[in-house]
Design a protein around this motif. Sequence first.
Motif: not given
Length: 449
Positions: A358-362, A381-384
């Motif tokens: 759900r994070r949109l940004i790195n 932090f965006r790794k599923c």
Amino acid sequence: MSGMTSGVCVESDLSSMLQRSSAPSHHHPNHHGYGGQGQVSWCFLMSSPALVSGLAPMLDYTTEMDRYRSSIATFYKTNVNMNMNVTNFPQSAKLAARLAAAAPIFPPTAARLGAMATAPWGCHDNMNMNMNHPAAMFWGRPKPVATAPTHHHHHPSATPGHMTSSHPHSSSMHQSSGGPGGGGTGGGSEGGGAEKHGHTASLPVSQGTAHHHPIAPSNGNFLPGYSGGADCGVMNKQGHAHPDMMGLSEGGNCNGGGVMSGGFLGGLGLPPGVIVMAMGSAGGGISDASSAFQMTSGQRALTDCQQHTNSSPCPSSSSPSSSGVTAGGVSLSSSSSSSSGTVAKRKRKRCGVCGPCRRLINCGVCSSCRNRKTGHQICKFRKCEELKKKPGGGSGVLEVSNAHIDGRPPSQPVRRFAGSSSLSFTSGVTNTDTPGLNEIQPEDFGVSD
DNA sequence: AAGCACGTTTAG
DNA sequence: CTAAACGTGCTT
């Protein structure tokens, strides 16, 4: 952006309001221009009969409706202009494009949604906060809140006062953005500076502004529950600009943090017609709301969640396989056909529903981000969550998602435009540490009759 | 086990 | 073609 609370704009005509930009001020000495965007946007919303009634009881419903229509039109237009987000956030831009292309009923809505979708953070406050975050830096310069040329000029005292209290680091940014033309570069907090600020920047304004607005007594934000950050106990995270804060509101479980939480609609007292159009509610608000929310939060198979007719929460990272998106390592786009024997070799895709997804940004600071070119890895932090697991570890239950039930490919975003989407970006409350608990709950949208 | 580097796949 | 990101083997 407590300024949003300035919503009680008696001005129905946005343009006139902008010109004079005085209406809000009269009612809210403290409210000021935070980012014009939110303010303007919400202004029209807030000018619901119910709200206005207190200020102008003589207005009749019909008149109000007309004003609403007018305002909405202007609103959309305004938001389109505010596409700064699109520019600064590629992914969001994409989404915006999709939305625009898909908007079946009210095209402008797509644009609007897109624009809003571009604000991956919560509303106002988070927006500012994130401007200072490395993540923002990563994807582009902080957005200059171009649209609202407004309040700043008229409430010089208010702005500084508010900002300094809640957004010490944002102030510069806002001021620059307040300039004419929206400061194409508004680069106040760009670069390393932003990174530094990351840890101290902005707490949700909830405290300071709460009392300012009669309509949002809880926190001064539009979403009564926005301050839900506090309610959810995640305030500290935002306050510290933890990477998590970059995620979209996953605080679905937290009524406060939810998109359109509590009696948002009810509180606003929006005319039914407006709700349907602006808030998108064609169907039962619940699913729509969540879908829209997800559309803004993720770009891919984020819609499975709301598609669960059982209205259960989106599959959390703990049991995302139920979404059928990535179960068994089968590509969601390749459809279940591949599930037969030769499963597996295809690249799995992000579930789209877990916190990281759900994070949109790195974050811009993790090893993956730092080594983007060589690492070929998505931000940590965006790794599923699902992809973190071993491919074969799935439950084996394949394609159970409702996406298939309704015939739509799992990865196909729901083409619906729920008001929540527009509100979604106001749901800055995040709680990614407990992704499983962050799924959107119907009640989070406060959709009620 | 976690992190890293690189090949490869996927989507725009 | 390019960027993003998954898969996997190697390193620590």
